[in-house]
Design a protein around this motif. Structure first.
Motif, PDB file in Angstrom:
ATOM      1  N   CYS A 100       7.140   9.065  11.097  1.00 45.10           N
ATOM      2  CA  CYS A 100       5.816   8.458  11.131  1.00 45.10           C
ATOM      3  C   CYS A 100       5.035   9.080  12.287  1.00 45.10           C
ATOM      4  O   CYS A 100       5.504   9.067  13.426  1.00 45.10           O
ATOM      5  CB  CYS A 100       5.904   6.945  11.305  1.00 45.10           C
ATOM      6  N   TYR A 101       3.857   9.626  11.977  1.00 43.29           N
ATOM      7  CA  TYR A 101       3.036  10.299  12.986  1.00 43.29           C
ATOM      8  C   TYR A 101       1.605   9.777  12.869  1.00 43.29           C
ATOM      9  O   TYR A 101       1.038   9.760  11.770  1.00 43.29           O
ATOM     10  CB  TYR A 101       3.091  11.819  12.798  1.00 43.29           C
ATOM     11  N   HIS A 102       1.045   9.369  13.984  1.00 43.18           N
ATOM     12  CA  HIS A 102      -0.267   8.710  14.022  1.00 43.18           C
ATOM     13  C   HIS A 102      -1.294   9.666  14.615  1.00 43.18           C
ATOM     14  O   HIS A 102      -1.164  10.125  15.750  1.00 43.18           O
ATOM     15  CB  HIS A 102      -0.152   7.438  14.872  1.00 43.18           C
ATOM     16  N   LEU A 103      -2.338   9.966  13.836  1.00 45.00           N
ATOM     17  CA  LEU A 103      -3.436  10.814  14.289  1.00 45.00           C
ATOM     18  C   LEU A 103      -4.663   9.950  14.549  1.00 45.00           C
ATOM     19  O   LEU A 103      -5.043   9.120  13.711  1.00 45.00           O
ATOM     20  CB  LEU A 103      -3.773  11.861  13.230  1.00 45.00           C
ATOM     21  N   HIS A 104      -5.301  10.183  15.683  1.00 45.46           N
ATOM     22  CA  HIS A 104      -6.459   9.389  16.092  1.00 45.46           C
ATOM     23  C   HIS A 104      -7.552  10.351  16.525  1.00 45.46           C
ATOM     24  O   HIS A 104      -7.339  11.201  17.400  1.00 45.46           O
ATOM     25  CB  HIS A 104      -6.058   8.471  17.249  1.00 45.46           C
ATOM     26  N   TYR A 105      -8.735  10.216  15.918  1.00 44.81           N
ATOM     27  CA  TYR A 105      -9.875  11.043  16.297  1.00 44.81           C
ATOM     28  C   TYR A 105     -11.121  10.187  16.204  1.00 44.81           C
ATOM     29  O   TYR A 105     -11.478   9.699  15.127  1.00 44.81           O
ATOM     30  CB  TYR A 105      -9.997  12.261  15.377  1.00 44.81           C
ATOM     31  N   GLY A 106     -11.799   9.989  17.338  1.00 46.24           N
ATOM     32  CA  GLY A 106     -12.959   9.110  17.346  1.00 46.24           C
ATOM     33  C   GLY A 106     -12.553   7.699  16.958  1.00 46.24           C
ATOM     34  O   GLY A 106     -11.664   7.104  17.554  1.00 46.24           O
ATOM     35  N   GLN A 107     -13.196   7.180  15.918  1.00 45.77           N
ATOM     36  CA  GLN A 107     -12.893   5.840  15.432  1.00 45.77           C
ATOM     37  C   GLN A 107     -11.939   5.839  14.250  1.00 45.77           C
ATOM     38  O   GLN A 107     -11.655   4.779  13.681  1.00 45.77           O
ATOM     39  CB  GLN A 107     -14.198   5.129  15.043  1.00 45.77           C
ATOM     40  N   GLU A 108     -11.438   7.009  13.859  1.00 48.64           N
ATOM     41  CA  GLU A 108     -10.633   7.100  12.641  1.00 48.64           C
ATOM     42  C   GLU A 108      -9.162   7.354  12.961  1.00 48.64           C
ATOM     43  O   GLU A 108      -8.824   8.092  13.889  1.00 48.64           O
ATOM     44  CB  GLU A 108     -11.183   8.194  11.725  1.00 48.64           C
ATOM     45  N   GLN A 109      -8.301   6.725  12.150  1.00 49.11           N
ATOM     46  CA  GLN A 109      -6.856   6.806  12.357  1.00 49.11           C
ATOM     47  C   GLN A 109      -6.147   7.100  11.036  1.00 49.11           C
ATOM     48  O   GLN A 109      -6.488   6.526   9.996  1.00 49.11           O
ATOM     49  CB  GLN A 109      -6.334   5.499  12.946  1.00 49.11           C
ATOM     50  N   LEU A 110      -5.148   7.958  11.121  1.00 53.84           N
ATOM     51  CA  LEU A 110      -4.415   8.414   9.944  1.00 53.84           C
ATOM     52  C   LEU A 110      -2.933   8.454  10.265  1.00 53.84           C
ATOM     53  O   LEU A 110      -2.544   8.848  11.366  1.00 53.84           O
ATOM     54  CB  LEU A 110      -4.907   9.823   9.574  1.00 53.84           C
ATOM     55  N   LEU A 111      -2.092   8.038   9.323  1.00 55.57           N
ATOM     56  CA  LEU A 111      -0.644   8.210   9.450  1.00 55.57           C
ATOM     57  C   LEU A 111      -0.176   9.350   8.559  1.00 55.57           C
ATOM     58  O   LEU A 111      -0.579   9.450   7.399  1.00 55.57           O
ATOM     59  CB  LEU A 111       0.108   6.947   9.025  1.00 55.57           C
ATOM     60  N   LEU A 112       0.676  10.197   9.114  1.00 55.81           N
ATOM     61  CA  LEU A 112       1.439  11.153   8.324  1.00 55.81           C
ATOM     62  C   LEU A 112       2.826  10.560   8.130  1.00 55.81           C
ATOM     63  O   LEU A 112       3.581  10.413   9.089  1.00 55.81           O
ATOM     64  CB  LEU A 112       1.534  12.502   9.038  1.00 55.81           C
ATOM     65  N   ASP A 113       3.128  10.187   6.919  1.00 56.81           N
ATOM     66  CA  ASP A 113       4.369   9.512   6.532  1.00 56.81           C
ATOM     67  C   ASP A 113       4.475   8.126   7.171  1.00 56.81           C
ATOM     68  O   ASP A 113       3.839   7.824   8.192  1.00 56.81           O
ATOM     69  CB  ASP A 113       5.606  10.351   6.827  1.00 56.81           C
ATOM     70  N   CYS A 114       5.274   7.306   6.518  1.00 56.14           N
ATOM     71  CA  CYS A 114       5.377   5.900   6.918  1.00 56.14           C
ATOM     72  C   CYS A 114       6.753   5.393   6.490  1.00 56.14           C
ATOM     73  O   CYS A 114       6.890   4.643   5.534  1.00 56.14           O
ATOM     74  CB  CYS A 114       4.250   5.099   6.248  1.00 56.14           C
ATOM     75  N   GLY A 115       7.784   5.850   7.217  1.00 56.89           N
ATOM     76  CA  GLY A 115       9.148   5.448   6.905  1.00 56.89           C
ATOM     77  C   GLY A 115       9.379   3.966   7.133  1.00 56.89           C
ATOM     78  O   GLY A 115       8.520   3.254   7.679  1.00 56.89           O
TER      79      GLY A 115
END
Length: 247
Positions: A24-39
């Motif tokens: 599980c990897y969490h990307l944060h840029y400005g006000q937006e957030q994204l997960l790469l995979d979600c074990g």
């Protein structure tokens, strides 16, 4: 000036080697957030890192193994009963993602999907070679090989002028060369150390291929017991649960 942040929420394999959490990897840029995979353990990892699950805009899934997508039922349950989420959540992944999420939620918490959610749940399908735009993130996918599994992808995310490459799970395939090209970092699964194993990358192969992987930083993750035992001897950087990388 905005910068992107990558938090390594979970860096382990399917077996919990070394006590590490699932991918599980969490990307944060400005006000937006994204997960790469979600074990399966992702909700636990997010809480440990002080990350609010309700702030996540989208989750991108590389392939439909439990240690990569099995945390979605828990996030949906949390969204429904704890966060009481109302803003949309987008799930992006292989063609069967929606049916597999539904099956997993029905198995673990029957009736949760049938009762409905107070927020829009949107599904989008990855297509190799195409760019999918999700807010400020541009997501590319590359077909890779993980045993006999169908629709397995490596992922490349562009945001804020930087590219993040993520192999997901795969043995060596030449598409990893294109995946790496021009990336700021390349999160590279490396389960085995001495000998190639079906479905996964190994350290010796990566040593042989590293000149073809044109990423500024190659970071090893998803390491098995032998890799973890030799972690102080490795020529590549590694990541651990909770690591924060500024991009």
């Amino acid at each position: 000036m905005k910068t992107a942040e990558l938090r390594c929420v979970g860096t382990g394999d399917a077996f919990g080697s070394g006590g590490r959490l699932n991918s599980c990897y969490h990307l944060h840029y400005g006000q937006e957030q994204l997960l790469l995979d979600c074990g399966c353990s992702s909700l636990i990892g997010l809480q440990r890192c002080g990350l609010d699950p309700a702030g996540i805009d989208a989750i991108v899934i590389s392939h439909l193994h439990g240690d990569h997508f099995g945390g979605i039922p828990f996030l949906l349950l949390e969204a429904k009963f704890v966060s009481q989420r109302q803003r949309p959540l987008t799930l992006i992944g292989p063609p069967k993602l929606e049916s597999q999420v539904r099956a997993a939620v029905d198995a673990l918490y029957p009736g949760t999907v049938d009762d409905g959610f107070a927020f829009p749940l949107v599904y989008k399908t990855l297509q190799p070679g195409e760019i999918l735009t999700q807010g400020c993130f541009e997501i590319g996918s590359y077909a890779v090989k993980h045993g006999s599994s169908a629709d397995v992808f490596a992922l490349q995310v562009a945001v804020g002028g930087k590219k993040i490459a993520y192999t997901g799970d795969s043995e060596w395939v030449d598409s990893l060369i294109d995946l790496a090209a021009g990336s700021e970092i390349m999160l590279t699964e490396c389960f085995a150390y001495a000998h190639p194993v079906p479905s996964h990358l190994d350290y010796q192969t990566l040593l042989q291929k590293r000149d073809s992987l044109c990423s500024k930083r190659l970071l090893l993750t998803h390491m098995g017991p032998e890799m973890l035992a030799k972690i102080d001897e490795l020529e590549f950087e590694t990541v651990s649960d909770g690591d924060l990388i500024q991009l």
